[in-house]
Structure formats: C-alpha cells, structure tokens
Design an enzyme around this catalytic site. Structure first.
Site, short mmCIF file in Angstrom:
data_model
loop_
_atom_site.label_atom_id
_atom_site.label_comp_id
_atom_site.label_asym_id
_atom_site.label_seq_id
_atom_site.Cartn_x
_atom_site.Cartn_y
_atom_site.Cartn_z
N LYS B 159 -11.41 1.22 -11.14
CA LYS B 159 -10.75 -0.05 -10.83
C LYS B 159 -11.56 -0.87 -9.84
CE LYS B 159 -7.52 2.53 -7.93
NZ LYS B 159 -6.12 2.95 -7.80
N GLY B 165 -2.68 -5.92 -9.95
CA GLY B 165 -1.95 -6.17 -11.19
C GLY B 165 -2.52 -5.45 -12.40
N GLY B 166 -3.27 -4.38 -12.16
CA GLY B 166 -3.77 -3.59 -13.29
C GLY B 166 -4.95 -4.23 -14.00
N GLU B 202 -11.53 7.07 -8.86
CA GLU B 202 -10.68 8.13 -8.31
C GLU B 202 -10.34 9.14 -9.40
OE1 GLU B 202 -7.94 6.53 -4.69
OE2 GLU B 202 -7.35 5.84 -6.66
N ILE B 205 -4.87 11.07 -12.57
CA ILE B 205 -3.77 12.03 -12.65
C ILE B 205 -3.07 11.88 -13.99
CG2 ILE B 205 -1.60 12.79 -11.60
CD1 ILE B 205 -2.72 11.65 -8.93
N HIS B 210 4.62 6.58 -11.12
CA HIS B 210 4.26 5.59 -10.12
C HIS B 210 5.51 5.35 -9.29
CE1 HIS B 210 2.27 1.60 -9.03
NE2 HIS B 210 3.42 1.63 -8.40
N ASN B 293 0.86 -3.14 -1.01
CA ASN B 293 1.02 -4.56 -1.30
C ASN B 293 1.65 -5.22 -0.09
OD1 ASN B 293 -0.01 -4.28 -3.93
ND2 ASN B 293 1.97 -3.53 -4.61
N ARG B 295 3.21 -7.87 0.83
CA ARG B 295 4.01 -9.04 0.44
C ARG B 295 5.33 -8.54 -0.13
NH1 ARG B 295 3.60 -7.83 -4.87
NH2 ARG B 295 1.58 -7.21 -5.65
N ARG B 338 11.79 -6.21 -16.70
CA ARG B 338 11.03 -7.46 -16.60
C ARG B 338 11.01 -8.12 -17.97
NH1 ARG B 338 5.78 -6.78 -12.73
NH2 ARG B 338 6.69 -5.35 -11.21
#
Lengths: 70, 445
Positions: B159, B165-166, B202, B205, B210, B293, B295, B338
């Site tokens: 990453k 945000g992926g 990393e 896993i 999550h 995060n 925020r 969502r």
C-alpha cells in the site's frame, strides 16, 4: 465491427490505445474515472482499433461509443 | 464557549449530519458547496451557503483559499472538515488556525504523525502497540520491494504510505504479483499522494477482521475509548457494512484492543474524535495496528447509537476548549449499511438523476443521507448516497429491523447496492457473525 460503449457517466482519465493498434480480447482500451474509481474499458474481442471516439479529459455518458474494433 | 457559527468544509451526507448537530446546539450552520451540489439537502438546510466553485474537487472542496474566504465572508468562527477532502490535511488545519478560526480536529502534528502510515506504524511499534511485520522505511523501488517481501514472507499487503480509502492497495502472493501490486501502488501514490511515492509492505493476514476503536481525546489530555466497530464487510478494500459490538472479539481481545487504541491516542497527544484501526487475525486470535484516522469516521453513527453520545457535539465542545470528564456506557447493537450509487454485483459506479427516494422509518432506524428525489448523483465525488443505520437491543433484533428497513428503502434512478444488504442479511456467514474481510468476494466468486 464492434462498438465498445461506456457503461456509466465518467471522465476519460487515460487513453491506452491508438487508432490502428491491434488488440486482443481483454486488453484495456481506455481507463475511465467515476466516483473516485478507475474503471478500465476492455476490448470484448480481438481486432484492430478502427476508431477511437474519446480523448483524455472527455466526459462520457452511459451508452456513448468509446471505440470501434474491427 | 462554543463557537457561534460553524462552517462545514464538506458535502453530501456528512455535511448534512454535522450541520444538524450545529443547528441543534443553537449555532449558525454555514455550508460550502460546488456548482454540482447546489441543490443538495445540506446546502438547503444550512443557515447560509457559499458557492466555492466548479464541480472538480480541486477547484471547490479542496481549494483552501476559497474555503477560508467563505469563512471570512460569512463570519464563521470555526471550521469542521468532515472526512475526506481537507480533513487530514495538516496545512489546512494550520491555515484555519492562522486565520483566527477554531479548527475542529486534532493538532496538525497529530495529523502528520499518523498521516504517513510508515511513520505511524513505527510510532506504534515503539509505544508497544502490536504491528504486523513490515517495512520500517519507505520502499521506493521494485528491487527493494522484492527483497522486503522475501524477508517478510508471502503473502504481503502492498500500500501507499500516504494514501487512504483502500486506493492503490493490493495483496501479492508471489514475486510476479508483487511487481504488479507495486506498480499499482506507485501509480496511486503519484496520483493521489504528495511528494515521492513511498510504499509500505506488510505481512498479509488471511482471514482477517477489520476492527477499529473510536477514541476521544479530551481537553484535560485523557483519551477515552468508546468501543469498537467491526468493518469486515468490504468490497475492493473499502467498507460496506459496519457493526458494533464486533461479533468476532472475545472480551479479553476487546479489552486489549481498547487499551491499545487509548495508548495510540496518548502517543500523539490526541485531541478530539479519532479512530484507531486494527486487523484481527482470526486464526492466531491477536490483532495488529493498521492505521489511525485523525477525523470523524464515516461509520461513526453505530457508535452513537449504542453509546448515546453525539460525536460531532463532542468534537465541537473539545475544539472550543470545554473541559469535562467522560464516562462511556453502551448498550445494544448497531449496524450501518453504506448505500452506494453502484451496482450490487460488480460494484461499478452508476451516477444519475434520482427519480424516487423513500427512506425507511421505524424503531431503531436512522438514515444519514446526502440526497433526495430530484437530486443528481454526479461522477465527481465518492458514491456514498446514504448510510442506513439500525439499532437493536440485541444483534438479532438489529438485523431483523435492518431486513425490513433495507426492503423499505426505495431508490430509483442511479444504480444502488441495496440488494447486496438483503443478500447479506440472509447469508449464514454474515448472520452468524463469524465472517472476515473475504466475505463479499466469496459471495461474488
């Protein structure tokens, strides 16, 4: 001749191929961007890119022709 | 003293949700918007609204000068950034403060410390918070990436150090896949990140959950944990459904995780609302730090539903320097879906004019929406149209209420993913609670 169309309203982020290029099934023709997501538009069949109807920065509507593969 | 006038530098559902609390507290709510968003509910419901510019985020919501000018022209005293856009931009936080306004968020230093994922990972490791084996320095070249992946052992997660945000994330199970994932991440870093692309690798896993912890850093310096949220239902490494409590944590694991989250907040002297994300290894039954995060989080409503705490109100009070102790009690179960403008099969975006929009009502149902009938969902912003949140005294009751609410929610026009929720709510793996981040891809394979 096969038309490749946009599936959604999007901005054309990247044009990967040029007219006259030979493509195979599954090759990426252009990359659209909509709602923070990159959406590759793929060739459904192999052939030669006869027409390319979009340029980087264009806005396409659902159903607009992106390319014609012959 | 609370600021009397609050400008919300955001759009859609989150702007509307923040403005609602601002108004409830008797304060003046100022919205800013792009040309594309002029008709949305958050603009209409604000006491005052300022047009920032064209639809493109760079010329509107991301334009610091225009946002600050809007604050000056409306006499706003405080700025709430919401999530995304300028929320984790330390330079914006500094600019807000330098203009004499109150910044509703953590210190710019905390934002910076956590914004670089490699730095954050190293900080946490030094503080005794568990981290996954990974790179302690930014990886900038493919040769380094190959060497590091070999050291860590495949599979690995690749990453960007700055992204979120992926975006640009990928799993590599061998060197060939690593080459591809490194290229994807590098492109994403160049496009979304700032400065030199830096990649973090990393240990990946398998069968992970999550799970994240909501924290509040109080004015007196103490950090409080308000429970966890399980965000394991994901597509393309992005969350679709969140719930609290997590059905996948033992009481011991939860206790350790909450303590680790408090420790993470203390390390950066955190003030305000923040979220510490962890990955739970369901096989090893342990967890590692993922990121923090700095925020308000998209899925904050589930925490509000079980604790009764209005997190936006807390943010406003903490930002204005109000000092008070805080105890947290929670009861029941809450779940959030969502509602994205995307098809429920391939998850491709499908913006368009909304012809029908009917939100469900009922016991325990809360809908945070950014749109209504007659609005157009445009391709310029993320696809989140609404959050369907449901509370129940038990998980079973919450899911039963959610079934009814998902069926009663009517949207016509843009594509939407409501059918995914109905499908999830009848799938044993989800209903049992024994699921992991691979759930949605297994449903679509």
């Amino acid at each position: 001749m096969a038309e490749v169309c946009a599936e959604m309203v999007a901005n054309v982020w990247k044009v990967v191929v040029s007219e006259g290029d030979t493509v195979e099934e599954g090759d990426t023709l252009v990359i659209l961007e909509s709602m923070k997501m990159e959406i590759p538009v793929l060739a459904e069949d192999g052939g030669v890119v006869a027409q390319l109807k979009v340029a980087e920065g264009d806005v396409v509507q659902e159903g607009d022709v992106i390319a014609v593969i012959g | 003293m609370l600021s009397e006038s609050v400008l919300v530098a955001n759009r859609g559902e989150i702007a509307r949700r923040i403005l609602r609390t601002v108004r409830r507290l008797g304060l003046r709510a100022v919205a800013v918007h792009s040309e594309a968003d002029a008709d949305l509910p958050f603009v209409r419901e604000a006491d005052e609204a300022v047009l920032l510019g064209p639809a493109e985020p760079a010329k509107s919501y991301l334009d610091v000068e225009r946002v600050l000018a809007a604050a000056r022209s409306t006499g706003a005293e405080a700025v709430h950034p919401g999530y995304g856009f300028l929320a984790e931009n330390a330079a914006f936080a500094r600019a807000v403060t330098a203009t004499g306004l109150t910044w509703i968020g953590p210190s710019p230093e905390a934002v910076e410390a956590m914004g670089d994922k490699i730095n954050a990972r190293n900080l946490m490791e030094a503080a005794g918070v568990p981290v996954a084996d990974g790179t302690r320095q930014p990886v900038t070249g493919l040769l380094d990436a190959v060497a590091e992946a070999a050291r860590i052992g495949y599979p690995v997660m690749v990453k960007t150090a700055s992204g979120g945000g992926g975006i640009g994330m990928g799993v590599a199970r061998d060197e060939a896949a690593l080459t591809k994932a490194f290229d994807t991440a590098s492109r994403a870093a160049a496009r979304f990140g700032e400065g030199v692309p830096a990649i973090l690798i990393e240990r990946y896993i398998e069968r992970a959950r999550h799970v994240e912890v909501q924290i509040l850093g109080l004015v007196n310096g103490t950090v409080v944990a308000l429970g966890e949220r399980d965000c394991s239902v994901q597509r393309r490494h992005q969350k679709v459904v969140e719930e609290t409590p997590s059905p996948g944590l033992t009481p011991e694991l939860r206790e350790h995780m909450l303590k680790a989250a408090v420790r993470a907040g203390e390390v950066v002297a955190y003030r305000g609302a923040g979220t510490v994300e962890f990955l739970v290894d369901t096989v090893r039954r342990d967890f590692v730090f993922l990121e923090m995060n700095t925020r308000l989080q998209v899925e904050h409503p589930v925490t509000e539903l079980v604790t009764g705490v209005d997190l936006v109100e807390q943010q406003l009070r903490i930002a204005s320097g109000e000092s008070y102790p805080m105890g947290v009690e929670s009861a029941g179960h809450a779940v959030e879906f969502r509602v994205y403008a995307e098809d429920p099969k391939r998850f491709f975006p499908g913006p368009g004019l909304i012809t029908v929009w009917e939100e469900p009502e009922g016991d325990g149902v809360r809908v945070d929406s950014g749109y209504t009938a007659g609005n157009t969902v445009t391709p310029y912003y993320d696809p989140l149209m609404a959050k369907l949140c449901v509370y129940g005294e038990s998980r079973a009751q919450a899911l039963e209420r959610a079934r009814k609410a998902a069926e009663a929610f009517r949207i016509e026009g843009p594509k939407h993913n409501l059918p995914l929720f109905t499908e999830l709510l009848s799938r044993d793996e989800f209903v049992s609670g024994d699921y992991d981040t691979g759930l949605v891809s297994r449903m679509r394979s």
